[in-house]
Scaffold this active site. Sequence first.
Site, PDB file in Angstrom:
ATOM      1  N   LYS A  43       0.867  -1.181   0.000  1.00 21.92           N
ATOM      2  CA  LYS A  43       0.000   0.000   0.000  1.00 21.92           C
ATOM      3  C   LYS A  43       0.902   1.228   0.000  1.00 21.92           C
ATOM      4  O   LYS A  43       1.945   1.227   0.646  1.00 21.92           O
ATOM      5  CB  LYS A  43      -0.875  -0.038   1.260  1.00 21.92           C
ATOM      6  CG  LYS A  43      -1.677   1.225   1.522  1.00 21.92           C
ATOM      7  CD  LYS A  43      -2.772   1.414   0.505  1.00 21.92           C
ATOM      8  CE  LYS A  43      -3.159   2.890   0.352  1.00 21.92           C
ATOM      9  NZ  LYS A  43      -3.778   3.178  -0.947  1.00 21.92           N
ATOM     10  N   SER A  68     -10.691   6.891  -4.619  1.00 18.91           N
ATOM     11  CA  SER A  68     -10.166   8.119  -4.031  1.00 18.91           C
ATOM     12  C   SER A  68      -9.818   7.811  -2.586  1.00 18.91           C
ATOM     13  O   SER A  68     -10.392   8.367  -1.658  1.00 18.91           O
ATOM     14  CB  SER A  68     -11.239   9.211  -4.118  1.00 18.91           C
ATOM     15  OG  SER A  68     -10.766  10.403  -3.567  1.00 18.91           O
ATOM     16  N   ASN A 124       6.173   6.417  -6.110  1.00 17.63           N
ATOM     17  CA  ASN A 124       4.911   6.795  -6.739  1.00 17.63           C
ATOM     18  C   ASN A 124       4.870   8.308  -6.875  1.00 17.63           C
ATOM     19  O   ASN A 124       4.605   9.010  -5.906  1.00 17.63           O
ATOM     20  CB  ASN A 124       3.768   6.263  -5.864  1.00 17.63           C
ATOM     21  CG  ASN A 124       2.421   6.775  -6.293  1.00 17.63           C
ATOM     22  OD1 ASN A 124       2.269   7.332  -7.372  1.00 17.63           O
ATOM     23  ND2 ASN A 124       1.425   6.594  -5.434  1.00 17.63           N
ATOM     24  N   CYS A 127       0.219   9.845  -7.677  1.00 14.17           N
ATOM     25  CA  CYS A 127      -1.096   9.555  -7.113  1.00 14.17           C
ATOM     26  C   CYS A 127      -2.063  10.689  -7.381  1.00 14.17           C
ATOM     27  O   CYS A 127      -1.853  11.817  -6.958  1.00 14.17           O
ATOM     28  CB  CYS A 127      -1.008   9.301  -5.622  1.00 14.17           C
ATOM     29  SG  CYS A 127      -2.612   8.876  -4.940  1.00 14.17           S
ATOM     30  N   LYS A 162       7.297   4.994 -10.524  1.00  6.87           N
ATOM     31  CA  LYS A 162       5.980   4.661 -11.083  1.00  6.87           C
ATOM     32  C   LYS A 162       5.354   5.883 -11.724  1.00  6.87           C
ATOM     33  O   LYS A 162       5.106   6.893 -11.071  1.00  6.87           O
ATOM     34  CB  LYS A 162       5.076   4.124  -9.969  1.00  6.87           C
ATOM     35  CG  LYS A 162       3.700   3.692 -10.461  1.00  6.87           C
ATOM     36  CD  LYS A 162       2.994   2.853  -9.421  1.00  6.87           C
ATOM     37  CE  LYS A 162       1.587   2.485  -9.843  1.00  6.87           C
ATOM     38  NZ  LYS A 162       0.907   1.682  -8.806  1.00  6.87           N
ATOM     39  N   THR A 190      -3.282   5.102 -11.912  1.00  8.37           N
ATOM     40  CA  THR A 190      -4.658   5.287 -12.391  1.00  8.37           C
ATOM     41  C   THR A 190      -4.813   6.531 -13.273  1.00  8.37           C
ATOM     42  O   THR A 190      -4.075   7.498 -13.139  1.00  8.37           O
ATOM     43  CB  THR A 190      -5.621   5.398 -11.200  1.00  8.37           C
ATOM     44  OG1 THR A 190      -5.142   6.419 -10.328  1.00  8.37           O
ATOM     45  CG2 THR A 190      -5.699   4.098 -10.430  1.00  8.37           C
ATOM     46  N   THR A 263      -6.500  -3.967  -9.723  1.00  9.36           N
ATOM     47  CA  THR A 263      -7.943  -4.107  -9.533  1.00  9.36           C
ATOM     48  C   THR A 263      -8.440  -5.539  -9.674  1.00  9.36           C
ATOM     49  O   THR A 263      -9.389  -5.937  -8.993  1.00  9.36           O
ATOM     50  CB  THR A 263      -8.650  -3.185 -10.558  1.00  9.36           C
ATOM     51  OG1 THR A 263      -8.127  -1.867 -10.380  1.00  9.36           O
ATOM     52  CG2 THR A 263     -10.136  -3.164 -10.363  1.00  9.36           C
TER      53      THR A 263
HETATM   54  C1  LIG Z   1      -8.006   1.028  -4.484  1.00 10.38           C
HETATM   55  C2  LIG Z   1      -6.701   1.359  -5.151  1.00 10.38           C
HETATM   56  C3  LIG Z   1      -5.673   1.944  -4.413  1.00 10.38           C
HETATM   57  C4  LIG Z   1      -4.463   2.247  -5.016  1.00 10.38           C
HETATM   58  N1  LIG Z   1      -3.453   2.791  -4.257  1.00 10.38           N
HETATM   59  C5  LIG Z   1      -2.226   3.015  -4.834  1.00 10.38           C
HETATM   60  C6  LIG Z   1      -1.122   3.481  -4.064  1.00 10.38           C
HETATM   61  O1  LIG Z   1      -1.230   3.673  -2.864  1.00 10.38           O
HETATM   62  N2  LIG Z   1       0.057   3.697  -4.690  1.00 10.38           N
HETATM   63  C7  LIG Z   1       0.216   3.469  -6.039  1.00 10.38           C
HETATM   64  O2  LIG Z   1       1.311   3.662  -6.560  1.00 10.38           O
HETATM   65  N3  LIG Z   1      -0.807   3.014  -6.791  1.00 10.38           N
HETATM   66  C8  LIG Z   1      -2.019   2.787  -6.223  1.00 10.38           C
HETATM   67  N4  LIG Z   1      -3.048   2.303  -6.993  1.00 10.38           N
HETATM   68  C9  LIG Z   1      -2.833   2.097  -8.440  1.00 10.38           C
HETATM   69  C10 LIG Z   1      -2.532   0.638  -8.766  1.00 10.38           C
HETATM   70  O3  LIG Z   1      -1.363   0.211  -8.118  1.00 10.38           O
HETATM   71  C11 LIG Z   1      -2.367   0.483 -10.282  1.00 10.38           C
HETATM   72  O4  LIG Z   1      -1.304   1.306 -10.717  1.00 10.38           O
HETATM   73  C12 LIG Z   1      -3.618   0.900 -11.046  1.00 10.38           C
HETATM   74  O5  LIG Z   1      -4.762   0.509 -10.330  1.00 10.38           O
HETATM   75  C13 LIG Z   1      -3.674   0.314 -12.465  1.00 10.38           C
HETATM   76  O6  LIG Z   1      -3.648  -1.083 -12.461  1.00 10.38           O
HETATM   77  P1  LIG Z   1      -4.994  -2.022 -12.470  1.00 10.38           P
HETATM   78  O7  LIG Z   1      -5.832  -1.554 -13.598  1.00 10.38           O
HETATM   79  O8  LIG Z   1      -4.465  -3.409 -12.591  1.00 10.38           O
HETATM   80  O9  LIG Z   1      -5.663  -1.777 -11.160  1.00 10.38           O
HETATM   81  C14 LIG Z   1      -4.271   1.994  -6.394  1.00 10.38           C
HETATM   82  C15 LIG Z   1      -5.311   1.415  -7.130  1.00 10.38           C
HETATM   83  C16 LIG Z   1      -6.509   1.095  -6.536  1.00 10.38           C
HETATM   84  C17 LIG Z   1      -7.601   0.472  -7.374  1.00 10.38           C
END
Ligand SMILES: Cc1cc2nc3c(=O)[nH]c(=O)nc-3n(C[C@H](O)[C@H](O)[C@H](O)COP(=O)(O)O)c2cc1C
Lengths: 299, 299, 249, 249
Positions: A43, A68, A124, A127, A162, A190, A263
């Site tokens: 996380k 969010s 990261n 964000c 990232k 995202t 996801t």
């Molecule tokens: C609920 C949620 C929380 C996330 N929290 C972070 C985070 O804390 N740090 C980060 O670098 N990416 C975070 N992400 C992004 C994911 O690591 C990933 O880059 C993004 O969701 C795209 O990949 P996916 O389509 O496989 O989910 C988060 C994504 C989701 C859905």
Amino acid sequence: MTSVNICGVELKNPVIAASGTFGFGGEFSDYFDVSRLGGISSKGLTLAPKQGNDGVRMHEVRSGMMNSVGLQNPGVEAFIKDELPQMEKMNTAVIANLGGSTIEDYVRAAVMLDKSSIDILELNISCPNVKEGGMAFGIKSCVAYEIVGEVRKATSKPLMVKLSPNAEDICDMAINCCKAGADAISLVNTFKGIAIDIKSRKPVFENISAGVSGPAIKPMALRMVYEVCGCVDVPVVGMGGISTYEDAIEFIMAGSHAIQVGTANFIKPDICVDIIEGIEAFMAREGIKSLEEIRGIIK
Amino acid sequence: MTSVNICGVELKNPVIAASGTFGFGGEFSDYFDVSRLGGISSKGLTLAPKQGNDGVRMHEVRSGMMNSVGLQNPGVEAFIKDELPQMEKMNTAVIANLGGSTIEDYVRAAVMLDKSSIDILELNISCPNVKEGGMAFGIKSCVAYEIVGEVRKATSKPLMVKLSPNAEDICDMAINCCKAGADAISLVNTFKGIAIDIKSRKPVFENISAGVSGPAIKPMALRMVYEVCGCVDVPVVGMGGISTYEDAIEFIMAGSHAIQVGTANFIKPDICVDIIEGIEAFMAREGIKSLEEIRGIIK
Amino acid sequence: MKSKYVEAAVYKNEQISDCVFRLSVKGSFDVKPGQFFMLRAWGQEPLLSRPISVHDVDDEKITFLYHVVGRGTQIFSKLREGDDISLLGPLGNGFELDMLKGKVALVGGGIGVAPLNYLYKKLSMNEGVEVSFHAGYRSQPFGLECIQGSCSLLNIATEDACVGEKGYIIDYFEPKLYDIVVCCGPEIMMSKLIKKCEAAGVPILVSMEKKMACGIGACLVCTCKTKDGNKRSCADGPVFLGSELILND
Amino acid sequence: MKSKYVEAAVYKNEQISDCVFRLSVKGSFDVKPGQFFMLRAWGQEPLLSRPISVHDVDDEKITFLYHVVGRGTQIFSKLREGDDISLLGPLGNGFELDMLKGKVALVGGGIGVAPLNYLYKKLSMNEGVEVSFHAGYRSQPFGLECIQGSCSLLNIATEDACVGEKGYIIDYFEPKLYDIVVCCGPEIMMSKLIKKCEAAGVPILVSMEKKMACGIGACLVCTCKTKDGNKRSCADGPVFLGSELILND
Ligand SMILES: Cc1cc2nc3c(=O)[nH]c(=O)nc-3n(C[C@H](O)[C@H](O)[C@H](O)COP(=O)(O)O)c2cc1C
Ligand SMILES: Cc1cc2nc3c(=O)[nH]c(=O)nc-3n(C[C@H](O)[C@H](O)[C@H](O)COP(=O)(O)OP(=O)(O)OC[C@H]3O[C@@H](n4cnc5c(N)ncnc54)[C@H](O)[C@@H]3O)c2cc1C
Ligand SMILES: Cc1cc2nc3c(=O)[nH]c(=O)nc-3n(C[C@H](O)[C@H](O)[C@H](O)COP(=O)(O)OP(=O)(O)OC[C@H]3O[C@@H](n4cnc5c(N)ncnc54)[C@H](O)[C@@H]3O)c2cc1C
Ligand SMILES: Cc1cc2nc3c(=O)[nH]c(=O)nc-3n(C[C@H](O)[C@H](O)[C@H](O)COP(=O)(O)O)c2cc1C
Ligand code: FES
Ligand code: FES
């Protein structure tokens, strides 16, 4: 052989659980043996503990979701003390995902993580759910260059940066991060999106925009990964909407060394195992001995 | 009252069929009375006739599709001679969508259209499926500024500029187009994506990348429309993944004067009628007399 | 009571009221009242599974009561015997039966009666517990089959007065008469009842329904504000003490 | 024969071979052989409807024969009597029956026999037409119920030799014996047969299967290269003269 080497760290396979979707791994160990994974990205951490955003934190969209969360996390110190010891025992590469809103905070957190047992630091800079400045780092290459450079000085851990798909120019961004000292690039975070509740006539999210993830973003994410693989020499870890082994192979054929699954973990807790086994079966069927044979093959 | 005014042209309702998804309207008249529409944006035209791209032109993705048609069209002259007379009879606003790859071609085509009976000229500076330069116009604001300025000089028709979601900075792009003389802005065109055929180990499309459209892109498209509405004073026509009246209302609440429906026309040929009737019923239910009451209300 | 991801088959799915269905799934499940499952009866779309509380359990099946409100529940409503469905669970803390002693009032609003049915069943097997049931509906009541005839006190209110009192059930409910209150219903109802119970000095447990993605505590999208910081309603809840929660309004 | 978008109900859906199903839909349809419908039996996902040729038509229903290959056809395979399905069509030019006189050979490969069945039925009602049927399969033949026993000449080849000749049907096929040939099958089969027919100076009609989005001629994603420029296989085709087409390889 599914094993891959990312900036000196050997992963048993290319499948990494993505940051923010897998907690610190513990919740998923009830459902499968998490040592099957190539790695786990924690996380998103920040120097100080954070409560995250108020209001609605999740909204489902077609073939995807918006979140969010706003980097709710216990802070780097508590991570090192309370979470890392368990993660170490999981017998998989431990990646600490680090977020923040000021360069000073990033640097101080990086110094603390440098002394810990983590395998890779994933920076990261992207964000979309943090109001104060978090986003700008991921948009303008020059800002990213500065922050990556400062963090680089603060740590000797392998440094993976990232990227945000919202960057103005994803290739220029990747090149600048590498110039500033990144050992690897991961992408995408995202996509910035919004949703409106037409009954209340208000945005669904308090921050108005939120981050879109899931299968809906895959074609765009894959395109960005392909472009970045074409312009940097460091290993690239691709992600964005991966939910099947076929998706994972596409990202590898586009040039990724490893991939992350975000996801899709919510669809089925052991989906990463399905993806790993799918990759193995595909390799066997197609007579592929090492992922290197197909990595970037579409170029 | 669902009627809206876009740069002096009165539309009976805000629902326009999007370019490239509705031909020149004729194919759909078999399925519903196309005079129900607020307007029709023609298939993208170019000065000279074009055969379009070779190879696979369509690939379905999760909640969306990718296309690489590459502006196949009969050319502006044949459009004016063979298609426009029919379109005029459809009793709806006729929007000519104009693409191209050189400024000279754009200008010459605009001059020809200026003399025709079209209601609005929609300048597509954003087609991702044309190799020679077509894309660059839609990415860098300064390039867009130049081309919009030249076309502006060539026509006194209402000029609507259609933006690409792949622009480096969508607001800066919109502002520059307005400075150069745009009377309205429409967005978004398709997102640049790629797909890989893992069996053949090749990109699905000959051009490698193709344009992603459909419900998958809606959250991002809506975000961009919202941002652009916040930074320009001209009417904005929003689109990207609209397939229900709720989607349309979201775009209006984000600030759109009108909306366009593209890919959704393929789900059900008369889906635009469902959307128009849905908007009417919503307005009645919520006691909304004019769309102005809710346009941009989330700001 | 270990949580698992299982693929199972529909035992029965029937409509029991306007937009309300009862779905049973074959299998033997060990569940605490107030726990829930993430259910999925489709391939790709919608993306996420849907959290549904346990309405009843017996040796051969588990039963859910659900309200059809959108894409997911619409798909549930079309299920027929033998169809595939996947279940992730049981999830959440559930109700702590040890806390529920003496005069216990169960207060449900609409589909909120779903989990209270199973809680009622368990509680009524316990010694020294006297359960009363209070249910409010917009119109026709549902989900009370086990309770009717067995529960010594059953109060019903409906907004259209078609059964029982007219109006909201909590307006007819007096916390002072009970040792502890349990409530499950719309958020607005729960927050009003929490205030009423606080004023009366009676403890109350509520079951919070937040939108969920993972359901297992990993993604942090389902948090509730509590006096002790943000808590995950899927893993730390969905059952919370009214006194812990910080509710808006 | 005007094309319409209609919502209809499944009459019957049955598996007739490995991965091959026959689906009938209630209603009265006026269709030319070789035409197709865009079928949809789901709400949102997959996004696009699926083009399927007409296999048979009678007064009360229309029948399709389909191969389960992906997301859409998988959903079709689960349909049961009474389920909803929407149809857009009939679409495409279909076969011009007036062109098919004298000795007509119908050559189908795998699921390509689907439209040829209905064409056979129509042709065999015409005077002055002598139809023969040639079908190739990987393994077990299917879709020949009407043809078997009625057609004076039926040749079958299977790759595993389980029925008929071993190998590809076109290797056993001699165009010179016929006045006109009609072929529907994998693209590679059709392009080989076009060459063979060209060499023999015998005209051939083929039915092209391109990925489609709108199905009605508006989106231009389904184009075929012809000597006369790009043509839309949904609206100008799917039936083309072999001599018109420019095939790659
Ligand atoms: C609920 C949620 C929380 C996330 N929290 C972070 C985070 O804390 N740090 C980060 O670098 N990416 C975070 N992400 C992004 C994911 O690591 C990933 O880059 C993004 O969701 C795209 O990949 P996916 O389509 O496989 O989910 C988060 C994504 C989701 C859905
Ligand atoms: C722990 C828990 C237990 C639940 N138990 C039950 C139950 O026993 N029976 C039952 O009928 N419902 C229950 N719900 C609510 C149920 O999960 C939602 O109604 C369902 O997810 C809606 O899915 P949908 O696809 O049909 O609707 P959608 O199309 O997703 O949404 C329709 C409406 O429902 C709302 N909604 C969507 N997801 C949720 C959610 N997770 N919680 C609350 N509202 C939501 C949306 O905001 C929208 O207004 C429970 C929810 C939680 C969190
Ligand atoms: C005019 C026409 C008539 C057809 N008639 C029949 C028929 O009678 N019976 C039958 O079984 N099939 C027929 N097809 C093919 C059928 O449309 C595809 O098999 C179907 O769309 C696949 O959908 P899916 O979701 O199951 O597979 P997907 O998951 O979409 O794809 C699975 C595989 O099928 C291929 N495919 C997808 N769409 C098409 C397409 N439109 N044409 C060809 N290949 C495709 C993909 O490339 C992929 O390899 C016809 C196609 C056309 C264009
Ligand atoms: C098959 C196809 C062809 C298109 N051709 C054009 C075009 O010629 N000119 C143009 O400006 N946009 C073109 N577009 C883009 C659409 O007009 C629209 O901007 C985009 O698809 C997003 O909207 P949607 O998600 O509703 O489809 C095309 C889109 C599709 C799917
Ligand atoms: S739904 Fe993921 S933490 Fe609760
Ligand atoms: S599928 Fe749209 S033109 Fe053929």
